[in-house]
Motif scaffolding. Structure first.
Motif, mmCIF file in Angstrom:
data_model
loop_
_atom_site.group_PDB
_atom_site.id
_atom_site.type_symbol
_atom_site.label_atom_id
_atom_site.label_comp_id
_atom_site.label_asym_id
_atom_site.label_seq_id
_atom_site.Cartn_x
_atom_site.Cartn_y
_atom_site.Cartn_z
ATOM 1 N N SER A 37 0.829 -1.194 0.000
ATOM 2 C CA SER A 37 0.000 0.000 0.000
ATOM 3 C C SER A 37 0.868 1.250 0.000
ATOM 4 O O SER A 37 2.108 1.166 0.000
ATOM 5 C CB SER A 37 -0.939 -0.009 1.204
ATOM 6 O OG SER A 37 -1.901 1.008 1.073
ATOM 7 N N LEU A 38 0.196 2.398 0.015
ATOM 8 C CA LEU A 38 0.903 3.682 0.013
ATOM 9 C C LEU A 38 -0.072 4.734 0.538
ATOM 10 O O LEU A 38 -1.220 4.774 0.116
ATOM 11 C CB LEU A 38 1.301 4.049 -1.427
ATOM 12 C CG LEU A 38 1.987 5.398 -1.641
ATOM 13 C CD1 LEU A 38 3.432 5.342 -1.135
ATOM 14 C CD2 LEU A 38 1.970 5.810 -3.111
ATOM 15 N N ALA A 39 0.403 5.559 1.469
ATOM 16 C CA ALA A 39 -0.443 6.683 1.895
ATOM 17 C C ALA A 39 -0.392 7.749 0.815
ATOM 18 O O ALA A 39 0.679 8.031 0.270
ATOM 19 C CB ALA A 39 0.076 7.257 3.210
ATOM 20 N N GLY A 41 -2.167 11.782 -0.406
ATOM 21 C CA GLY A 41 -2.907 12.948 0.062
ATOM 22 C C GLY A 41 -3.977 13.316 -0.943
ATOM 23 O O GLY A 41 -4.869 12.518 -1.238
ATOM 24 N N ASN A 42 -3.860 14.509 -1.514
ATOM 25 C CA ASN A 42 -4.915 14.989 -2.409
ATOM 26 C C ASN A 42 -4.573 14.817 -3.891
ATOM 27 O O ASN A 42 -5.182 15.462 -4.740
ATOM 28 C CB ASN A 42 -5.217 16.461 -2.096
ATOM 29 C CG ASN A 42 -6.613 16.862 -2.529
ATOM 30 O OD1 ASN A 42 -7.496 16.007 -2.642
ATOM 31 N ND2 ASN A 42 -6.804 18.127 -2.782
ATOM 32 N N GLY A 43 -3.578 13.970 -4.199
ATOM 33 C CA GLY A 43 -3.288 13.688 -5.604
ATOM 34 C C GLY A 43 -2.816 14.899 -6.394
ATOM 35 O O GLY A 43 -3.108 15.019 -7.575
ATOM 36 N N ALA A 393 16.118 15.916 -10.947
ATOM 37 C CA ALA A 393 14.722 16.186 -11.293
ATOM 38 C C ALA A 393 13.851 15.806 -10.104
ATOM 39 O O ALA A 393 14.266 15.051 -9.224
ATOM 40 C CB ALA A 393 14.315 15.408 -12.538
ATOM 41 N N TYR A 394 12.626 16.353 -10.099
ATOM 42 C CA TYR A 394 11.746 16.303 -8.925
ATOM 43 C C TYR A 394 10.731 15.158 -9.042
ATOM 44 O O TYR A 394 9.871 15.191 -9.917
ATOM 45 C CB TYR A 394 11.026 17.654 -8.838
ATOM 46 C CG TYR A 394 10.227 17.932 -7.581
ATOM 47 C CD1 TYR A 394 10.341 17.145 -6.436
ATOM 48 C CD2 TYR A 394 9.364 19.020 -7.528
ATOM 49 C CE1 TYR A 394 9.614 17.430 -5.296
ATOM 50 C CE2 TYR A 394 8.626 19.322 -6.386
ATOM 51 C CZ TYR A 394 8.758 18.518 -5.279
ATOM 52 O OH TYR A 394 8.031 18.812 -4.144
ATOM 53 N N PRO A 395 10.799 14.163 -8.162
ATOM 54 C CA PRO A 395 9.876 13.021 -8.237
ATOM 55 C C PRO A 395 8.396 13.412 -8.186
ATOM 56 O O PRO A 395 7.563 12.753 -8.815
ATOM 57 C CB PRO A 395 10.235 12.187 -7.003
ATOM 58 C CG PRO A 395 11.649 12.519 -6.711
ATOM 59 C CD PRO A 395 11.814 13.966 -7.116
ATOM 60 N N ALA A 396 8.057 14.492 -7.461
ATOM 61 C CA ALA A 396 6.640 14.861 -7.318
ATOM 62 C C ALA A 396 6.000 15.166 -8.663
ATOM 63 O O ALA A 396 4.787 15.116 -8.811
ATOM 64 C CB ALA A 396 6.498 16.081 -6.415
ATOM 65 N N LYS A 397 6.820 15.508 -9.649
ATOM 66 C CA LYS A 397 6.276 15.938 -10.927
ATOM 67 C C LYS A 397 6.453 14.870 -11.996
ATOM 68 O O LYS A 397 6.112 15.082 -13.144
ATOM 69 C CB LYS A 397 6.999 17.224 -11.385
ATOM 70 C CG LYS A 397 7.049 18.323 -10.340
ATOM 71 C CD LYS A 397 5.716 19.028 -10.211
ATOM 72 C CE LYS A 397 5.685 20.085 -9.129
ATOM 73 N NZ LYS A 397 6.124 21.397 -9.535
HETATM 74 C C1 LIG Z 1 -0.532 23.811 -9.239
HETATM 75 C C2 LIG Z 1 0.530 23.074 -8.492
HETATM 76 C C3 LIG Z 1 1.638 23.776 -8.025
HETATM 77 C C4 LIG Z 1 2.644 23.124 -7.319
HETATM 78 N N1 LIG Z 1 3.717 23.845 -6.869
HETATM 79 C C5 LIG Z 1 4.691 23.242 -6.169
HETATM 80 C C6 LIG Z 1 5.781 23.983 -5.643
HETATM 81 O O1 LIG Z 1 5.861 25.192 -5.823
HETATM 82 N N2 LIG Z 1 6.719 23.321 -4.916
HETATM 83 C C7 LIG Z 1 6.626 21.985 -4.672
HETATM 84 O O2 LIG Z 1 7.488 21.460 -3.991
HETATM 85 N N3 LIG Z 1 5.617 21.257 -5.164
HETATM 86 C C8 LIG Z 1 4.649 21.850 -5.902
HETATM 87 N N4 LIG Z 1 3.597 21.108 -6.383
HETATM 88 C C9 LIG Z 1 3.541 19.681 -6.085
HETATM 89 C C10 LIG Z 1 2.753 19.389 -4.806
HETATM 90 O O3 LIG Z 1 2.968 20.366 -3.845
HETATM 91 C C11 LIG Z 1 3.247 18.071 -4.236
HETATM 92 O O4 LIG Z 1 3.102 17.066 -5.187
HETATM 93 C C12 LIG Z 1 2.500 17.675 -2.939
HETATM 94 O O5 LIG Z 1 3.213 16.647 -2.347
HETATM 95 C C13 LIG Z 1 1.084 17.232 -3.226
HETATM 96 O O6 LIG Z 1 0.437 16.922 -2.028
HETATM 97 P P1 LIG Z 1 -0.806 15.927 -1.991
HETATM 98 O O7 LIG Z 1 -1.427 16.070 -0.659
HETATM 99 O O8 LIG Z 1 -1.662 16.135 -3.165
HETATM 100 O O9 LIG Z 1 -0.081 14.519 -2.024
HETATM 101 P P2 LIG Z 1 -0.111 13.342 -3.117
HETATM 102 O O10 LIG Z 1 0.231 13.900 -4.439
HETATM 103 O O11 LIG Z 1 -1.375 12.585 -2.997
HETATM 104 O O12 LIG Z 1 1.093 12.468 -2.563
HETATM 105 C C14 LIG Z 1 2.389 12.988 -2.615
HETATM 106 C C15 LIG Z 1 3.356 12.089 -1.902
HETATM 107 O O13 LIG Z 1 3.120 12.158 -0.513
HETATM 108 C C16 LIG Z 1 2.972 10.873 0.026
HETATM 109 N N5 LIG Z 1 2.037 11.011 1.151
HETATM 110 C C17 LIG Z 1 0.846 11.666 1.156
HETATM 111 N N6 LIG Z 1 0.285 11.608 2.391
HETATM 112 C C18 LIG Z 1 1.134 10.904 3.182
HETATM 113 C C19 LIG Z 1 1.103 10.493 4.547
HETATM 114 N N7 LIG Z 1 0.091 10.801 5.368
HETATM 115 N N8 LIG Z 1 2.140 9.767 5.010
HETATM 116 C C20 LIG Z 1 3.174 9.453 4.194
HETATM 117 N N9 LIG Z 1 3.246 9.809 2.917
HETATM 118 C C21 LIG Z 1 2.248 10.529 2.394
HETATM 119 C C22 LIG Z 1 2.489 10.033 -1.120
HETATM 120 O O14 LIG Z 1 2.819 8.676 -0.935
HETATM 121 C C23 LIG Z 1 3.233 10.629 -2.292
HETATM 122 O O15 LIG Z 1 4.513 10.088 -2.376
HETATM 123 C C24 LIG Z 1 2.569 21.728 -7.087
HETATM 124 C C25 LIG Z 1 1.452 21.025 -7.551
HETATM 125 C C26 LIG Z 1 0.421 21.679 -8.236
HETATM 126 C C27 LIG Z 1 -0.749 20.894 -8.729
#
Ligand SMILES: Cc1cc2nc3c(=O)[nH]c(=O)nc-3n(C[C@H](O)[C@H](O)[C@H](O)COP(=O)(O)OP(=O)(O)OC[C@H]3O[C@@H](n4cnc5c(N)ncnc54)[C@H](O)[C@@H]3O)c2cc1C
Lengths: 448, 245
Positions: A37-39, A41-43, A393-397
């Motif tokens: 599984s994997l935790a 957040g809001n995707g 490069a940034y994994p979040a993207k």
């Molecule tokens: C318009 C836009 C602008 C953005 N700008 C920036 C920016 O300026 N800088 C930046 O750094 N990022 C930026 N991002 C990326 C965003 O901030 C990150 O992807 C953030 O992590 C998303 O949070 P989320 O709650 O949607 O998590 P998700 O995308 O759902 O998950 C992100 C990661 O967090 C982990 N996770 C979530 N909740 C938990 C938990 N409770 N315990 C353990 N792990 C957890 C997940 O496994 C995953 O690996 C941007 C995104 C968007 C859409």
């Protein structure tokens, strides 16, 4: 159980089975009962770091309560699913603000920690991980540990920027920063090219808490022009809360002709002209449009149509500006440049996060609509340049980073591996942690 | 000078109740939280306290009517009372086992009525305050698939109707809320299909607070349920019997 969780890049992926607990107390059983599984957040991550094929993810958005908020000291402890906009609703009227915020207020606190997000103030305040006082981490053996800089330090460091792989964060304690108003004094300066950007950015570094630039990556001949936007919290104004509710929403996926190189060039030109007009004097802007302009447009990701899009965000060391120019040319010439490429100079404040992305350098983020092989080839070419320059490069993207690239960007990954919870994994992780592909280069020795 | 508002949230750990309480908490009020699970109540109370309101928690099993006198005493100073507690009924189990049917009637009907009995008398005397009762669209028409739940909710809606007419003379508004499908802890195990019929707790809470402030009589949440139920209640029984709804 539902299956409509999506990653933000909207590139079609198989339905993601999703569990949504309502109470933190349910987590231990739920987590321990999963094979994998994997935790999440809001995707709001664009790629596949928040996805896990064939297994359910545990979405935390219902775990959204404030545990404690001290209005005197600005220390707040929250459950992981609290969205940044909801947190701001509570803390702004009391004169506090997030120490670091990404460009969307719709991310959760847990997700923000797991990506160790950065903001426009990286050069003054570092990444979010620098402001985390404690984390409660649940592992699949049902152990719950409170981790700080001094207690369970290794786990604390691994969890910040740990991509959700060390377990489930069940509480985050943050030190907020004081503000007198919810407004910012903002300065706009246009620049014709990257060199001029570098000069202006260096100049603004000491006087402005927030700096970021928008850059044109689409228009041949004008690529590299842009606007540097610098800001400080204002002393003038009130403490009103912004609304993250979209003022307008993209109702459905746009047809693929909406975005083509002409419309994108036109957009870039228009944007440049509009920003140029703001150059006279200092502007007074509320935090909501200043930090979160895209949140005003619901589902803006749909403008890329049903095939979706990639975001690619990378950084190169400060002395590698020529590489940045090179990369910019590659993008412009590909004709795939997007609107709103965002450029930012990162500072040297180190995060406790073991696997964190931010480090000193120039960081650029841009979107590419999905065009299959063509996009993959471009991103792979960019990755090659970034690797050469010693960047990352940034994994979040990301949805395309190769194992080779990842392992070179994050040589600490072997040390990180020891902290991974046996139940946790993600599609991203399965791709980049693959060791069998790493043949054409010898791995750098582990620095840690 | 404005008096600090005092509000009781009964069934305070329900997902919608939490959302409603949060919306009210922002306005600096005294909140009484009544529910069964002590830890969950404490979690909710801490959240509301962080938002600036003072909170009191009252731990009780609302299905135990004998405790109600005490509960009513404990929330004596609350002028606005919101009743949220409810439990989905396993229709098949209720059909085969009377004790299940009885349990459903107790928690979904007798329990709110017993509380309303005491609250109505107090507010009628005080000539102030308000009542908000969460019923359900399921009470608008008996259906084969959930008439035990529907029975309780239907009777609850009728009761509120009567009460509203009685208390109108004392200036105490009574709001009946009829939600459709809400994505909550109570419905977590259900398939959320068709998606358009499912509302978030947040959305429903917004409508409840709005309806309460505007002193509405009956609201459907979201509003389109009024239309759906208008149609459903007008289908002739001979046809309805064949629809297996
Ligand atoms: C318009 C836009 C602008 C953005 N700008 C920036 C920016 O300026 N800088 C930046 O750094 N990022 C930026 N991002 C990326 C965003 O901030 C990150 O992807 C953030 O992590 C998303 O949070 P989320 O709650 O949607 O998590 P998700 O995308 O759902 O998950 C992100 C990661 O967090 C982990 N996770 C979530 N909740 C938990 C938990 N409770 N315990 C353990 N792990 C957890 C997940 O496994 C995953 O690996 C941007 C995104 C968007 C859409």
């Amino acid at each position: 159980m539902s299956s409509n969780f999506r990653s933000w890049g909207t590139i079609p992926h198989p339905p993601q089975e999703t569990l949504r607990p309502f109470w933190v107390s349910e987590l231990a059983d739920l987590f321990a009962n999963q094979a994998q599984s994997l935790a999440v957040g809001n995707g709001r991550s664009y790629g596949d770091s928040c996805l896990l094929q064939d297994h359910p993810v545990i979405q935390t958005t219902q775990l959204n309560r404030i545990i404690r908020f001290d209005r005197q000291t600005g220390v707040i402890q929250v459950e992981p699913g609290v969205k940044l906009c909801d947190l701001l609703t509570v803390v702004v009227p009391a004169g506090w603000f997030l120490p670091v915020t990404p460009g969307t207020s719709l991310a959760t606190v847990g997700g923000a920690v797991a990506n160790d997000v950065h903001g426009k103030n990286h050069h003054t305040d570092g990444s979010l991980g620098c402001h985390v006082l404690s984390l409660d981490l649940l592992t699949s053996d049902r152990a719950l540990r409170t981790c700080t800089q001094t207690v369970h330090t290794d786990l604390f460091n691994a969890t910040i920027g740990g991509l959700g792989l060390t377990g489930i964060i069940t509480a985050v304690e943050l030190q907020l920063i004081p503000i007198n108003t919810s407004w910012l004094d903002v300065r706009y300066q246009t620049f014709p090219n990257l060199e001029e950007f570098a000069r202006l950015s260096t100049e603004a570094r000491d006087d402005y808490r927030y700096t970021v630039a928008w850059m044109d990556c689409a228009t041949p001949g004008s690529a590299g022009r842009g606007v540097l936007i610098s800001a400080n919290h204002s002393e003038q104004g009130d403490l009103t809360v912004g609304t993250a509710a979209a003022k307008f929403s993209v109702p459905m996926n746009c047809p693929k002709y909406t975005l083509n190189k002409y419309s994108i060039r036109a957009f870039n030109a228009l944007y440049y002209q509009l920003q140029k007009r703001k150059e006279d004097g200092v502007r007074h802007e509320h935090y909501q449009p200043y930090f979160y302009p895209l949140d005003a447009i619901g589902h803006w990701n749909r403008v890329y149509g049903k095939k979706g899009f990639h975001q690619y965000q990378f950084l190169v060391p400060l002395d590698a500006m020529p590489v940045m120019s090179d990369i910019l040319n590659t993008i412009t010439n590909s004709g795939m440049g997007s609107f709103l490429a965002v450029l930012k100079e990162f500072g040297d404040i180190a995060s406790p996060g073991l696997l964190s992305f931010p480090r000193p350098g120039y960081c650029l983020a841009l979107d590419f609509s999905e065009r299959g092989e063509k996009t993959a080839a471009l991103i792979s070419e960019l990755d090659a340049r970034v690797r050469e320059a010693g960047g990352a490069a940034y994994p979040a993207k990301d949805k395309l980073m190769s194992a080779d690239s990842f392992q070179q960007y994050y040589p600490q990954w072997t040390a990180f591996r020891q902290h991974i919870d046996p139940v946790c994994s993600s599609d991203f992780w399965q791709r980049v942690s693959n060791t069998s592909v790493s043949t054409h280069q010898t791995q750098q020795p582990d620095k840690l | 000078m404005t008096m600090k508002q005092s509000i009781a949230i009964i069934g305070a750990t329900s997902t919608v109740a939490i959302s409603v309480a949060r919306k009210l908490a922002a306005e600096d009020v005294d909140i009484y939280l009544v529910g069964r699970n002590e830890d969950k109540l404490a979690t909710v109370a801490a959240d509301l306290a962080a938002r600036g309101s003072s909170t009191h928690t009252i731990v009780t099993d609302l299905a135990n009517l004998d405790e109600h006198a005490k509960v009513l005493q404990q929330i004596e100073s609350a002028t606005h009372c919101f009743i949220f507690h409810s439990a989905l009924t396993d229709q098949a189990a209720a059909e085969s086992d009377w004790s299940m049917a009885e349990a459903s009637l107790t928690i979904n009907l007798l329990s709110p009525l017993s509380l309303l009995h005491g609250l109505a008398n107090r507010l009628e005397q005080q000539k102030t305050g308000s009542l908000v009762v969460v019923s359900s669209v399921a009470g608008d028409r008996g259906r084969a698939s959930n008439y035990w739940y529907g029975t309780a909710k239907g009777a609850l809606s009728i009761h509120c109707q009567g009460l509203r007419n009685r208390l109108a003379k004392s200036g105490v508004p009574v709001l009946t809320v009829k939600p459709g499908f809400i994505d909550t802890a109570m419905t977590a195990h259900l398939e959320k299909k068709p998606a358009v019929l499912w509302a978030s707790a947040e959305e429903v809470a917004d409508l409840i607070v709005k309806g309460w402030k505007q002193q509405k009589n009956v609201i459907y949440t979201p509003g389109f349920w009024r239309f759906i139920m208008w149609i459903i209640t007008r289908i002739p029984e001979t046809i309805f019997k064949r629809l297996s709804l």
